[in-house]
Design an enzyme around this catalytic site. Structure first.
Site, short mmCIF file in Angstrom:
data_model
loop_
_atom_site.label_atom_id
_atom_site.label_comp_id
_atom_site.label_asym_id
_atom_site.label_seq_id
_atom_site.Cartn_x
_atom_site.Cartn_y
_atom_site.Cartn_z
N ASP A 295 -19.36 -35.68 3.54
CA ASP A 295 -20.78 -35.87 3.89
C ASP A 295 -21.60 -35.66 2.63
O ASP A 295 -21.09 -35.23 1.58
CB ASP A 295 -21.18 -34.88 4.98
CG ASP A 295 -22.59 -35.10 5.51
OD1 ASP A 295 -23.04 -36.26 5.55
OD2 ASP A 295 -23.25 -34.10 5.88
N LEU A 469 -26.89 -36.95 6.59
CA LEU A 469 -26.42 -37.71 7.76
C LEU A 469 -25.46 -38.82 7.38
O LEU A 469 -25.60 -39.96 7.83
CB LEU A 469 -27.61 -38.26 8.56
CG LEU A 469 -28.65 -37.22 8.99
CD1 LEU A 469 -29.87 -37.88 9.62
CD2 LEU A 469 -28.03 -36.22 9.96
N HIS A 470 -24.47 -38.49 6.55
CA HIS A 470 -23.48 -39.47 6.12
C HIS A 470 -22.05 -39.01 6.38
O HIS A 470 -21.21 -39.06 5.48
CB HIS A 470 -23.66 -39.77 4.62
CG HIS A 470 -25.01 -40.28 4.27
ND1 HIS A 470 -25.56 -40.13 3.00
CD2 HIS A 470 -25.94 -40.93 5.00
CE1 HIS A 470 -26.76 -40.67 2.98
NE2 HIS A 470 -27.02 -41.16 4.18
N PRO A 471 -21.69 -38.56 7.59
CA PRO A 471 -20.31 -38.14 7.85
C PRO A 471 -19.36 -39.32 7.74
O PRO A 471 -19.69 -40.44 8.16
CB PRO A 471 -20.37 -37.58 9.27
CG PRO A 471 -21.52 -38.30 9.91
CD PRO A 471 -22.53 -38.48 8.80
#
Length: 559
Positions: A295, A469-471
């Site tokens: 992330d 918010l980049h899993p």
């Protein structure tokens, strides 16, 4: 009679919408999309007005509202993770920033055994196929794809001062961070078309909803993939309070980096010992399911502005009706932009081969939840390391598909990650205190001058950082012991009739917002699934920084 479709796509998010379009183009192929969230109504201001992006995040109507487990290197904090629970998935609630990542991200993927066809040269044609770059098509950018990309105007004087400050600090200006040269500062591309959010659903799914062979079912929560031996046969799902089943010739999981490993584990694919501990029959032992979680963590570095040129006045409640009127009837005004109109990519040290920090600049001091610091005018940058060596996990704790899995990101857990965080804050402060910003610089609001030593910086990051918010990367492509997906077919290793296409298949995270790479993966995967000839590799040059033999820093084109 049991329903049956040739293809069942689980997840109507970014990748699912693209696949639904491409795979249903053949009228003889029946396609069902199961989406757990609600429809994305065209009248819904909160998802269609770009400036309203703070409203869906945190709302149970649009957001899965995940939280991490207590993060041990962040004082036991639980980090909130918004994910889209609506058609279009997170593309319906995100910040609409379109960043491909660096070409060397994909060459890094391709260096692993079995991943040779995921190099930048192989991926570029699919980036181009999906784009309509309104700033102009060329050998790096597409001109007739479904995703219309508008370049941020960045006309606020703070943007121009910020770009110039970056140049004064020794970093380049570039014409297009998604083109030949990512490194440097420039206006950003955005998924905004004529003042309206252009989600994956609006770009790919809605234009083809009239196809008789395509069915989209919302509020349908997948419970598990069913198997006959090791062959996927269909999907059990909860719809209108009842458990239902659909037979499938093939199942494609597009739930994203959290839901996809959750569903794989619920279906009996994952670490065998863990599955048995929950009473789940093991279909295939794959130790990598839910592992390798990556992330982007970020902080907001905020400054007061000496000049009244920020967006602060637009936050006044009495202005909102006029802003809404301008947007609703004319698609213009403050409501028609995401306000993240520019930023840049830089290297925080000379050891990295390509930018490891990304800056989003905002002519306003505000957080994702809409809260603002006390005071008047302000501005901020969002910054954080882009390809950290931190790794986490997604692990189910229950057989109930409605129970959220345990998310452990392990932020700040490595020495290199902590080092890059210290560098990130120092680089940001250096840029924001250049002469170009002096006419506006009213002093640092956050973290504030009292945070100055390396230890104080890390303590502040641990207290204040939020996820970007980049899993990603939890069912990675590859051929090693932790690989879950075959990079040549997108099929899950060891089973038949089941594929994965979403952010979870990334081997490593790209150095930017991940929406664009996810859409590229979906476009490329569609060809692999259909068995058509892949697009020919595009052997174009791209900018690559290197250190010359005399120690000086230079840039060059690379192929």
């Amino acid at each position: 009679m049991t329903e049956r479709y040739d293809i069942v796509i689980v997840g109507g998010g970014s990748a699912g919408c693209a696949l639904a379009n491409r795979l249903s183009a053949d009228p003889s192929t029946s396609v069902l999309v199961l989406e757990a969230g609600r429809p994305d109504a065209r009248w819904d201001v909160f998802i269609n007005m770009p400036a309203a992006l703070t409203y869906p995040i945190g709302s149970r109507f649009y957001d899965w509202k995940y939280e991490s487990e207590p993060e041990p290197f962040m004082g036991g904090r639980r980090i909130y993770h918004a994910r889209g629970k609506i058609l279009g998935g997170s593309s319906s609630i995100n910040g609409m920033i379109f960043q491909r990542g660096n070409p060397m991200d994909y060459d890094r993927w391709a260096a692993a055994p079995g991943m040779e066809t995921w190099s930048y040269a192989h991926c570029l044609p699919y980036f181009k196929r999906m784009e309509t770059c309104t700033a102009g098509a060329d050998e790096w950018r597409g001109g007739d794809g479904p995703l219309v990309l508008e370049r941020g105007p960045a006309t606020n004087p703070l943007f121009q001062a910020f770009f110039e400050a970056g140049r004064q600090a020794g970093y380049p200006i570039t014409s297009d961070v998604n083109g030949y040269q990512q490194e440097g500062f420039a206006p950003f591309d955005r998924n905004v078309q004529r003042g309206r959010r252009l989600s994956a659903s609006r770009a790919y799914l809605h234009p083809v909803l009239g196809r008789p062979n395509l069915t989209v079912r919302t509020r349908a929560l997948a419970a598990r993939t069913t198997f006959d031996g090791t062959r996927a046969t269909g999907v059990d799902y909860i719809h209108r309070g009842r458990l239902r089943h659909v037979d499938a010739g093939e199942v494609i999981l597009c739930g994203g980096a959290i839901n996809t490993p959750q569903l794989l584990q619920l279906s009996g694919i994952g670490d065998a010992d863990h599955l048995r501990s929950l009473g789940i029959p093991v279909v295939q032992h794959l130790a990598g399911v839910g592992q390798n979680l990556q992330d982007h963590l970020e902080v907001y570095i905020q400054y007061a502005s000496e000049q009244p040129v920020t967006l602060q006045p637009q936050l006044a409640w009495w202005r909102r009706p006029w802003i809404g009127f301008q947007w609703l009837f004319f698609r213009r005004g403050p409501g028609a932009t995401n306000h993240f109109e520019g930023g840049g990519f830089v290297r925080s040290n000379d050891e990295v081969d390509y930018p490891n920090l990304m800056f989003h600049f905002l002519p306003l001091a505000i957080r994702y939840d809409g809260s603002t610091p006390a005071g008047g005018h302000g501005y901020q940058v969002h910054v954080g390391p882009m390809y950290s060596d931190v790794r986490g996990s997604v692990t189910i704790t229950s057989r109930d598909p409605r129970s959220h899995p345990a998310l452990r990101f392990n932020y700040l857990s490595t020495g290199n990650d902590r080092r890059e965080w210290i560098e990130a804050v120092h680089v940001a402060r250096d840029i924001l205190n250049q002469p170009a910003m002096a006419p506006f610089n009213g002093g640092e609001l956050s973290p504030g001058p009292e945070v100055s030593t390396d230890e104080e910086i890390l303590d502040w990051v641990a207290r204040d950082a939020e996820t970007a918010l980049h899993p990603s990367c939890t069912a990675k492509m590859g051929t090693d012991d932790l690989a879950v997906v075959d990079p040549a077919t997108m099929a899950v290793h060891g089973v038949e009739g089941l594929r994965v296409v979403d952010a979870s298949v990334m081997p490593s995270i790209t150095n930017g917002n991940i929406y664009a790479p996810v859409m590229m993966i979906a476009e490329k995967a569609a060809d692999l699934i259909l068995g058509v000839q892949p697009l020919a590799p595009a052997e174009v040059s791209y900018y690559r920084h290197h250190k010359d033999v005399d120690g000086s820093n230079v840039g060059e084109g690379a192929g």
